[in-house]
Design an enzyme around this catalytic site. Sequence first.
Site, PDB file in Angstrom:
ATOM      1  N   GLU A 176       0.833  -1.212   0.000  1.00  0.00           N
ATOM      2  CA  GLU A 176       0.000   0.000   0.000  1.00  0.00           C
ATOM      3  C   GLU A 176       0.865   1.258   0.000  1.00  0.00           C
ATOM      4  OE1 GLU A 176      -3.630   2.222   2.448  1.00  0.00           O
ATOM      5  OE2 GLU A 176      -2.659   0.471   3.315  1.00  0.00           O
ATOM      6  N   LYS A 213      -2.735  -1.930  -2.940  1.00  0.00           N
ATOM      7  CA  LYS A 213      -3.775  -1.053  -2.419  1.00  0.00           C
ATOM      8  C   LYS A 213      -3.326   0.380  -2.667  1.00  0.00           C
ATOM      9  CE  LYS A 213      -6.542   0.122   1.637  1.00  0.00           C
ATOM     10  NZ  LYS A 213      -7.040  -0.303   2.961  1.00  0.00           N
TER      11      LYS A 213
END
Length: 299
Positions: A176, A213
């Site tokens: 992420e 993400k």
Amino acid sequence: MNTTQLAKIRAGRGFFAALDQSGGSTPKALAEYGVAEDRYSTDEEMFDLVHAMRARVVTDPSFDGSRVLAAILFEQTMDRDVHGVPTGQFLWEDRQVVPILKVDKGLAEEKHGVQLMKPIDALDDLLERANRHRIFGTKMRSVIKDADAQGVAAIVDQQFEYGAHISAAGLVPILEPEVSIDSPHKVEAERLLHDALVTSVGALSEDAVIMLKLTIPTQPDLYADLKADPRVLQVLALSGGYDRDEACAKLGKDASMIASFSRALLEGLRDDQSDEQFSAQLAASIEQIYAASVDKQPG
């Protein structure tokens, strides 16, 4: 790796619920839920209250694997029970929701326009515990604040280095590298990130499995080529500070991403709501996020 869970996530008919607020973000999450700081005086009491909130969410009838593919958990949530069953086991066996664990320990100071992750101490021990709890994968967050090529390269290098370690332990890492929605050069930062991710994914072995993400990009489908790579199980969208309506509107125009929302999922839920009010609000949120994830409206 649980192949049934792998197939469920790869199909992508749903979204991820991010229920992983940790020590620094828990007071704000509780405040938004209507639990003021005068309701607790110790960290233990605070985490008891946030676990009660999470348990209320995951035991609600609307929270099940027909629309929620996975739930990202804080370490203490993994270690606690729901209805007398370890949380990860409850999610999969009772709800058919795949359990994921947040493993990062927060952000370092900003340098070259980014915030790397702090060192993840005792990662091997945490991964061993995750395997014992039958956790499918992990998630770790760092932040890109400006379009600095050196900083973006450092972010991606760190994410993939930790990702390789996590994969070796038998779990699927969610990488992420968030681009701040307030970045003064968001489009340029996203292009730098895209190119660095393409290079790093291209260097993975053919049997590697990761997830990404990412902030919903200004240019829809910027990450479509990454989603098409068989080594990328899913490309997830974080809400990044957008409210639910705005996040869903943006996500609905991006065919390559499904949601992994935290604040946007919990928006509108309150501790003082009746069970009927709480359930109705959560069901409406889940339906809206699910629709934005699977029923795309390009425009």
